[in-house]
Design a protein around this motif. Structure first.
Motif, mmCIF file in Angstrom:
data_model
loop_
_atom_site.group_PDB
_atom_site.id
_atom_site.type_symbol
_atom_site.label_atom_id
_atom_site.label_comp_id
_atom_site.label_asym_id
_atom_site.label_seq_id
_atom_site.Cartn_x
_atom_site.Cartn_y
_atom_site.Cartn_z
ATOM 1 N N PRO A 42 38.803 115.438 73.916
ATOM 2 C CA PRO A 42 39.325 116.636 73.282
ATOM 3 C C PRO A 42 40.847 116.567 73.158
ATOM 4 N N SER A 43 41.398 117.418 72.280
ATOM 5 C CA SER A 43 42.825 117.314 72.024
ATOM 6 C C SER A 43 43.549 118.645 72.210
ATOM 7 N N THR A 44 44.837 118.526 72.476
ATOM 8 C CA THR A 44 45.730 119.675 72.595
ATOM 9 C C THR A 44 46.991 119.362 71.799
ATOM 10 N N ALA A 45 47.384 120.293 70.927
ATOM 11 C CA ALA A 45 48.616 120.118 70.149
ATOM 12 C C ALA A 45 49.810 120.520 71.013
ATOM 13 N N VAL A 46 50.870 119.693 70.965
ATOM 14 C CA VAL A 46 52.077 119.931 71.745
ATOM 15 C C VAL A 46 53.284 119.691 70.838
ATOM 16 N N ASN A 47 54.260 120.591 70.902
ATOM 17 C CA ASN A 47 55.508 120.403 70.160
ATOM 18 C C ASN A 47 56.553 119.859 71.126
ATOM 19 N N ALA A 48 56.931 118.600 70.928
ATOM 20 C CA ALA A 48 57.950 117.979 71.783
ATOM 21 C C ALA A 48 59.270 118.704 71.568
ATOM 22 N N THR A 49 60.176 118.546 72.513
ATOM 23 C CA THR A 49 61.462 119.212 72.426
ATOM 24 C C THR A 49 62.593 118.238 72.705
ATOM 25 N N LEU A 50 63.768 118.560 72.196
ATOM 26 C CA LEU A 50 64.961 117.764 72.479
ATOM 27 C C LEU A 50 65.854 118.465 73.491
ATOM 28 N N THR A 51 65.640 119.769 73.682
ATOM 29 C CA THR A 51 66.450 120.557 74.618
ATOM 30 C C THR A 51 65.550 121.447 75.457
ATOM 31 N N GLY A 52 66.086 121.933 76.555
ATOM 32 C CA GLY A 52 65.327 122.841 77.415
ATOM 33 C C GLY A 52 64.234 122.123 78.179
ATOM 34 N N VAL A 57 52.220 117.726 79.756
ATOM 35 C CA VAL A 57 50.990 117.009 79.450
ATOM 36 C C VAL A 57 50.401 116.567 80.791
ATOM 37 N N SER A 58 49.150 116.125 80.783
ATOM 38 C CA SER A 58 48.496 115.759 82.037
ATOM 39 C C SER A 58 47.570 114.566 81.841
ATOM 40 N N ASN A 59 47.060 114.055 82.946
ATOM 41 C CA ASN A 59 46.062 112.978 82.886
ATOM 42 C C ASN A 59 44.682 113.600 83.091
ATOM 43 N N ASP A 60 44.322 114.503 82.183
ATOM 44 C CA ASP A 60 43.112 115.304 82.297
ATOM 45 C C ASP A 60 42.048 114.953 81.256
ATOM 46 N N HIS A 61 41.956 113.685 80.917
ATOM 47 C CA HIS A 61 40.932 113.195 79.981
ATOM 48 C C HIS A 61 40.999 113.901 78.640
ATOM 49 N N ARG A 62 42.233 114.077 78.155
ATOM 50 C CA ARG A 62 42.413 114.693 76.858
ATOM 51 C C ARG A 62 43.525 113.990 76.113
ATOM 52 N N ARG A 63 43.486 114.143 74.803
ATOM 53 C CA ARG A 63 44.514 113.578 73.935
ATOM 54 C C ARG A 63 45.522 114.677 73.634
ATOM 55 N N TYR A 64 46.779 114.327 73.757
ATOM 56 C CA TYR A 64 47.851 115.246 73.398
ATOM 57 C C TYR A 64 48.425 114.796 72.061
ATOM 58 N N ASP A 65 48.322 115.671 71.066
ATOM 59 C CA ASP A 65 48.851 115.403 69.728
ATOM 60 C C ASP A 65 50.264 115.971 69.708
ATOM 61 N N ILE A 66 51.247 115.087 69.871
ATOM 62 C CA ILE A 66 52.627 115.495 70.084
ATOM 63 C C ILE A 66 53.403 115.450 68.769
ATOM 64 N N ALA A 67 53.851 116.620 68.331
ATOM 65 C CA ALA A 67 54.691 116.725 67.125
ATOM 66 C C ALA A 67 56.127 116.422 67.535
ATOM 67 N N LEU A 68 56.737 115.461 66.849
ATOM 68 C CA LEU A 68 58.124 115.076 67.128
ATOM 69 C C LEU A 68 59.061 115.853 66.211
ATOM 70 N N VAL A 69 60.320 115.936 66.605
ATOM 71 C CA VAL A 69 61.308 116.692 65.829
ATOM 72 C C VAL A 69 62.415 115.756 65.343
ATOM 73 N N ASP A 70 63.148 116.205 64.327
ATOM 74 C CA ASP A 70 64.267 115.404 63.823
ATOM 75 C C ASP A 70 65.343 115.300 64.893
ATOM 76 N N GLY A 71 65.810 114.061 65.098
ATOM 77 C CA GLY A 71 66.851 113.821 66.088
ATOM 78 C C GLY A 71 67.707 112.650 65.649
#
Length: 163
Positions: A42-52, A57-71
């Motif tokens: 199963p998957s979880t959407a995550v918005n990565a951050t550059l600040t704060g 995320v965890s090692n809980d048998h899931r996929r993390y769909d990580i959205a990256l930001v302009d940097g």
């Protein structure tokens, strides 16, 4: 209890124990597990951050769909991971994206082993083995042209593994 039912139950238990409770960990078994979750979730959407504070995320048998930001230099972003056990963790990525791991003090944690593929699975485009102590770590992805990266985290050893 019916003897046939008891025998079938015992056999099922033995098969499950064999499939998930192997005493000898094998990198290939971990890759198969990582690949399964990378492809099927199963998957979880995550918005990565550059600040704060980065999202966790965890090692809980899931996929993390990580959205990256302009940097600087392209798309990038960070997530945090709380290691509950001091062991080797395997990070599986869906894209060949650079990753830097830092501890709570900001010191870089050396990646023990890296590959851009796995014989077990063509979905794996990044495979990084990293020894982590108990504590919180930051995974910083990029720079890359990719808008996102999928991440699965598995313990390198499957002892005590439960699905």
């Amino acid at each position: 209890m019916n003897k046939k039912l008891l025998a079938a139950l015992l056999m099922s238990t033995a098969l499950l124990t064999t499939a998930c409770g192997d005493d000898e960990p094998h990198d290939e078994d971990v890759d198969v597990e990582g690949c399964e979750h990378l492809a099927e979730g199963p998957s979880t959407a995550v918005n990565a951050t550059l600040t704060g504070t980065p999202p966790s995320v965890s090692n809980d048998h899931r996929r993390y769909d990580i959205a990256l930001v302009d940097g600087a230099g392209g798309r990038r972003g960070s997530v945090s991971f709380a290691a509950a056990e001091a062991t080797d963790y395997v990070l599986y990525l869906s894209a060949d994206v650079p990753v830097v791991i830092t501890d709570a003090s900001g010191a870089t944690v050396e990646i023990e082993e890296s590959a851009k593929s796995s014989e077990s699975c063509t979905d794996i485009k990044g495979r990084h083995v990293v020894p982590l102590s108990v504590g919180t770590f930051t995974f910083t992805f990029g720079p890359t042209t990719s808008a996102s990266v999928n991440l699965v985290i598995e313990e390198a050893s499957h002892e005590g593994h439960e699905h």
